[in-house]
Design a protein around this motif. Structure first.
Motif, PDB file in Angstrom:
ATOM      1  N   GLY A   1       2.384   8.723   0.645  1.00 57.52           N
ATOM      2  CA  GLY A   1       1.470   7.776   1.275  1.00 57.52           C
ATOM      3  C   GLY A   1       0.448   8.471   2.160  1.00 57.52           C
ATOM      4  N   ILE A   2       0.889   9.484   2.887  1.00 56.74           N
ATOM      5  CA  ILE A   2      -0.033  10.229   3.746  1.00 56.74           C
ATOM      6  C   ILE A   2      -1.056  11.000   2.910  1.00 56.74           C
ATOM      7  CG2 ILE A   2      -0.177  12.126   5.416  1.00 56.74           C
ATOM      8  CD1 ILE A   2       2.613  11.218   6.436  1.00 56.74           C
ATOM      9  N   VAL A   3      -0.592  11.622   1.840  1.00 61.11           N
ATOM     10  CA  VAL A   3      -1.506  12.374   0.961  1.00 61.11           C
ATOM     11  C   VAL A   3      -2.524  11.440   0.322  1.00 61.11           C
ATOM     12  CG1 VAL A   3      -1.623  13.706  -1.174  1.00 61.11           C
ATOM     13  CG2 VAL A   3       0.114  14.257   0.538  1.00 61.11           C
ATOM     14  N   TRP A   4      -2.065  10.255  -0.138  1.00 60.96           N
ATOM     15  CA  TRP A   4      -2.983   9.279  -0.731  1.00 60.96           C
ATOM     16  C   TRP A   4      -4.071   8.897   0.270  1.00 60.96           C
ATOM     17  CZ3 TRP A   4      -4.022   6.462  -5.187  1.00 60.96           C
ATOM     18  CH2 TRP A   4      -4.781   5.300  -5.020  1.00 60.96           C
ATOM     19  N   TRP A   5      -3.676   8.575   1.495  1.00 58.07           N
ATOM     20  CA  TRP A   5      -4.646   8.127   2.486  1.00 58.07           C
ATOM     21  C   TRP A   5      -5.654   9.228   2.818  1.00 58.07           C
ATOM     22  CZ3 TRP A   5      -6.154   9.383   7.478  1.00 58.07           C
ATOM     23  CH2 TRP A   5      -6.939   8.416   8.121  1.00 58.07           C
ATOM     24  N   ILE A   6      -5.203  10.460   2.843  1.00 54.55           N
ATOM     25  CA  ILE A   6      -6.097  11.579   3.159  1.00 54.55           C
ATOM     26  C   ILE A   6      -7.015  11.902   1.983  1.00 54.55           C
ATOM     27  CG2 ILE A   6      -6.186  14.057   3.650  1.00 54.55           C
ATOM     28  CD1 ILE A   6      -3.604  13.707   5.262  1.00 54.55           C
ATOM     29  N   GLY A   7      -6.479  11.880   0.773  1.00 52.46           N
ATOM     30  CA  GLY A   7      -7.204  12.423  -0.365  1.00 52.46           C
ATOM     31  C   GLY A   7      -8.047  11.462  -1.168  1.00 52.46           C
ATOM     32  N   VAL A   8      -7.715  10.163  -1.176  1.00 52.47           N
ATOM     33  CA  VAL A   8      -8.427   9.218  -2.041  1.00 52.47           C
ATOM     34  C   VAL A   8      -9.701   8.737  -1.373  1.00 52.47           C
ATOM     35  CG1 VAL A   8      -8.332   6.908  -3.056  1.00 52.47           C
ATOM     36  CG2 VAL A   8      -6.403   8.467  -3.314  1.00 52.47           C
ATOM     37  N   ARG A   9     -10.768   8.748  -2.135  1.00 50.21           N
ATOM     38  CA  ARG A   9     -12.042   8.225  -1.661  1.00 50.21           C
ATOM     39  C   ARG A   9     -12.551   7.218  -2.679  1.00 50.21           C
ATOM     40  NH1 ARG A   9     -10.289   9.988   2.125  1.00 50.21           N
ATOM     41  NH2 ARG A   9     -11.100  11.458   3.666  1.00 50.21           N
ATOM     42  N   ASP A  10     -12.488   5.943  -2.337  1.00 47.55           N
ATOM     43  CA  ASP A  10     -12.987   4.896  -3.209  1.00 47.55           C
ATOM     44  C   ASP A  10     -14.511   5.007  -3.265  1.00 47.55           C
ATOM     45  OD1 ASP A  10     -13.515   2.526  -4.563  1.00 47.55           O
ATOM     46  OD2 ASP A  10     -11.901   1.456  -3.569  1.00 47.55           O
ATOM     47  N   PRO A  11     -15.106   5.058  -4.471  1.00 49.03           N
ATOM     48  CA  PRO A  11     -16.549   5.295  -4.562  1.00 49.03           C
ATOM     49  C   PRO A  11     -17.418   4.076  -4.290  1.00 49.03           C
ATOM     50  CG  PRO A  11     -15.633   5.049  -6.744  1.00 49.03           C
ATOM     51  CD  PRO A  11     -14.466   5.013  -5.782  1.00 49.03           C
TER      52      PRO A  11
ATOM     53  N   MET B   1       1.706  -4.183  -0.909  1.00 48.63           N
ATOM     54  CA  MET B   1       0.433  -3.498  -0.663  1.00 48.63           C
ATOM     55  C   MET B   1       0.043  -2.531  -1.776  1.00 48.63           C
ATOM     56  SD  MET B   1       0.777  -2.661   3.427  1.00 48.63           S
ATOM     57  CE  MET B   1       1.039  -3.982   4.605  1.00 48.63           C
ATOM     58  N   GLY B   2       0.794  -2.503  -2.869  1.00 42.83           N
ATOM     59  CA  GLY B   2       0.492  -1.588  -3.954  1.00 42.83           C
ATOM     60  C   GLY B   2      -0.309  -2.200  -5.086  1.00 42.83           C
ATOM     61  N   TRP B   3       0.278  -3.126  -5.802  1.00 43.79           N
ATOM     62  CA  TRP B   3      -0.309  -3.627  -7.044  1.00 43.79           C
ATOM     63  C   TRP B   3      -1.639  -4.341  -6.826  1.00 43.79           C
ATOM     64  CZ3 TRP B   3      -0.094  -2.949 -12.061  1.00 43.79           C
ATOM     65  CH2 TRP B   3      -0.633  -3.922 -12.908  1.00 43.79           C
ATOM     66  N   THR B   4      -1.677  -5.292  -5.904  1.00 43.74           N
ATOM     67  CA  THR B   4      -2.871  -6.123  -5.740  1.00 43.74           C
ATOM     68  C   THR B   4      -4.117  -5.316  -5.369  1.00 43.74           C
ATOM     69  OG1 THR B   4      -1.509  -8.033  -5.154  1.00 43.74           O
ATOM     70  CG2 THR B   4      -3.809  -8.087  -4.490  1.00 43.74           C
ATOM     71  N   PRO B   5      -4.066  -4.417  -4.406  1.00 41.33           N
ATOM     72  CA  PRO B   5      -5.254  -3.606  -4.120  1.00 41.33           C
ATOM     73  C   PRO B   5      -5.674  -2.732  -5.304  1.00 41.33           C
ATOM     74  CG  PRO B   5      -3.737  -3.515  -2.272  1.00 41.33           C
ATOM     75  CD  PRO B   5      -3.004  -4.185  -3.390  1.00 41.33           C
ATOM     76  N   LEU B   6      -4.706  -2.213  -6.056  1.00 41.87           N
ATOM     77  CA  LEU B   6      -5.055  -1.349  -7.187  1.00 41.87           C
ATOM     78  C   LEU B   6      -5.716  -2.129  -8.310  1.00 41.87           C
ATOM     79  CD1 LEU B   6      -1.954   1.022  -7.273  1.00 41.87           C
ATOM     80  CD2 LEU B   6      -4.315   1.663  -6.775  1.00 41.87           C
TER      81      LEU B   6
ATOM     82  N   ARG C   1      -7.502   2.245  -0.518  1.00 43.23           N
ATOM     83  CA  ARG C   1      -7.077   3.468   0.166  1.00 43.23           C
ATOM     84  C   ARG C   1      -6.111   3.185   1.318  1.00 43.23           C
ATOM     85  NH1 ARG C   1     -10.364   6.622   4.667  1.00 43.23           N
ATOM     86  NH2 ARG C   1      -9.018   8.437   4.937  1.00 43.23           N
ATOM     87  N   THR C   2      -6.510   2.362   2.263  1.00 41.77           N
ATOM     88  CA  THR C   2      -5.701   2.126   3.461  1.00 41.77           C
ATOM     89  C   THR C   2      -4.432   1.347   3.140  1.00 41.77           C
ATOM     90  OG1 THR C   2      -7.645   2.170   4.878  1.00 41.77           O
ATOM     91  CG2 THR C   2      -5.689   1.059   5.746  1.00 41.77           C
ATOM     92  N   LEU C   3      -4.569   0.271   2.356  1.00 39.60           N
ATOM     93  CA  LEU C   3      -3.424  -0.597   2.106  1.00 39.60           C
ATOM     94  C   LEU C   3      -2.352   0.104   1.275  1.00 39.60           C
ATOM     95  CD1 LEU C   3      -5.240  -3.971   1.481  1.00 39.60           C
ATOM     96  CD2 LEU C   3      -3.782  -3.380   3.410  1.00 39.60           C
ATOM     97  N   VAL C   4      -2.759   0.810   0.230  1.00 35.61           N
ATOM     98  CA  VAL C   4      -1.777   1.490  -0.611  1.00 35.61           C
ATOM     99  C   VAL C   4      -1.041   2.567   0.181  1.00 35.61           C
ATOM    100  CG1 VAL C   4      -1.484   2.966  -2.640  1.00 35.61           C
ATOM    101  CG2 VAL C   4      -2.965   0.952  -2.760  1.00 35.61           C
ATOM    102  N   GLY C   5      -1.771   3.329   0.993  1.00 32.88           N
ATOM    103  CA  GLY C   5      -1.133   4.360   1.808  1.00 32.88           C
ATOM    104  C   GLY C   5      -0.168   3.773   2.822  1.00 32.88           C
ATOM    105  N   LEU C   6      -0.587   2.689   3.488  1.00 38.53           N
ATOM    106  CA  LEU C   6       0.284   2.042   4.463  1.00 38.53           C
ATOM    107  C   LEU C   6       1.534   1.492   3.796  1.00 38.53           C
ATOM    108  CD1 LEU C   6       0.820   0.965   7.323  1.00 38.53           C
ATOM    109  CD2 LEU C   6      -0.554  -1.052   6.724  1.00 38.53           C
TER     110      LEU C   6
END
Length: 401
Positions: free
Chosen positions: A180-190, A116-121, A76-81
């Motif tokens: 990026g802002i929408v991703w950080w606000i909306g995604v919740r890793d379970p 910060m995209g591929w590796t965290p995903l 969540r944090t890394l992809v958004g950043l």
């Protein structure tokens, strides 16, 4: 922690796929702008190759630290950043594109945020998809960066034709920052954001031995990303807009190839993955070699399309599945190591590609790419041959791969 509903899991996968496709608006736009950068910014082919190399070298050096952080904090944090940072750097590149040294610093910095995209995903996929389906999903997930390439080639060529090279970097800023802002606000890793980072897997060593194919396919992938539009402009004499459209059609076709080949990898078994991955790499090398014999625009388009489709599929297998099957824990970190090798290969190959293109030696350039991927295929086969006797001694069957 309660199990995550299937709809939520697949919603996360779809969101991750879409967001990583958009990441490419902030890096492939450079490739679409290459012909105009030579005219509008006065950059030579060698300088453009250096800019591409700088980006991928910094991306490479960032991949492992990002992987370490991703195993601890999640996507969540890394992809958004990364999205927001890449958008801001694209805006800054417009200001510095007339000064090569400043442009080199700015575009290289973009590699930090793009890492910060591929590796965290990739690490997150293991939490979002049940084990029985993970191999197919991960081997196919790379179709997202193929889709992002196609989208950027098409839109980028259209934008540049009408507004110039600077506009395609401004467009990346306008898209990536709000996404990026929408991703950080909306995604919740379970799963809990903090996971142990000290865990190691005995099989991680096996994954490290499969790094050479990642470097080999990285050389070809980066070269096609950077130089395909220029190939159509310089070899076949088409406009920048048409070159962008033609270039977009090829990775678009690659999406289907990547997903289809992903279904071939049914179980996350490293020996079977190496054997079948080597076969995909071998086919890719053959496809790249055939480009050197292409004549007119139709033949050039067909051969580059086939090669692009297979390069995309090979990259998805090597960068998505090899880290997963080689290391069952610390997947993001392992994926970061693979990203390091992939982009080191791409960065090392970029200056040579720039020199060959600058000398108008396109046939030699594509044969160079074919040779690189062939080395990756042979290494995969060699790894499988080396592992096979040990596997037989241990009484383990290959099973489906």
């Amino acid at each position: 922690m309660l199990p995550t509903p299937a709809a939520t899991r697949w919603g996360l996968v779809a969101s991750g796929w879409s967001v990583y496709a958009l990441y490419y608006l902030g890096r492939v736009n450079f490739s679409v702008a290459v012909p105009r950068l030579q005219d509008e910014a006065g950059l030579s082919a060698t300088e453009i190759g250096a800019l591409a190399a700088g980006f991928f070298w910094v991306y490479s050096l960032s991949a492992v630290p990002v992987g370490r952080l991703a195993d601890r904090f999640g996507a969540r944090t890394l992809v958004g950043l990364g999205l927001v940072g890449s958008g801001l750097v694209n805006a800054a590149f417009v200001l510095g594109s007339g000064d090569f040294r400043l442009a080199l610093v700015i575009w290289s910095a973009n590699g930090i945020f793009q890492a910060m995209g591929w590796t965290p995903l990739v690490g997150a996929l293991g939490r979002w998809v049940e084990a029985g389906r993970s191999a197919r999903v991960i081997a196919s997930f790379g179709s997202c960066f193929v889709a992002g390439t196609a989208l950027t080639f098409a839109l980028g060529g259209f934008i540049i034709e009408r507004s110039g090279a600077d506009a395609v970097f401004v467009a990346a800023f306008l898209v990536l920052v709000p996404v990026g802002i929408v991703w950080w606000i909306g995604v919740r890793d379970p799963v809990p954001e903090a996971s142990p980072v000290g865990r190691t897997s005995g099989s991680m060593t096996a994954a490290i031995w499969l790094l050479p194919p990642a470097a080999a396919i990285g050389v070809a992938y980066v070269a096609l990303i950077v130089w395909t539009p220029a190939y159509f402009v310089e070899v076949h004499g088409v406009s920048v807009g048409r070159a962008g459209l033609l270039s977009s059609m090829m990775p678009a076709a690659s999406i289907g190839v990547t997903i289809a080949l992903g279904r071939w990898f049914r179980v996350a078994d490293i020996r079977g993955a190496a054997l079948r991955g080597g076969t995909v790499l071998l086919l890719t090398a053959v496809a790249l070699a055939t480009i050197s014999g292409a004549g007119g625009l139709g033949s050039g388009f067909a051969t580059v399309a086939a090669a692009t489709a297979l390069v995309g599929a090979s990259s998805s297998v090597v960068m998505g599945l090899y880290p997963r099957v080689g290391s069952t824990s610390g997947v993001s970190l392992t994926s970061g190591v693979f990203a390091l090798a992939f982009n080191l290969g791409g960065g090392a190959g970029s200056p040579l590609m720039g020199r060959l293109v600058g000398q108008d030696r396109w046939d030699a350039a594509f044969l160079f790419l074919a040779g690189s991927v062939l080395i990756g295929a042979l290494w995969s086969y060699g790894w499988y041959a080396r592992a096979r006797p040990r596997q037989v001694r241990e009484g383990v069957s290959d099973g489906p791969a």
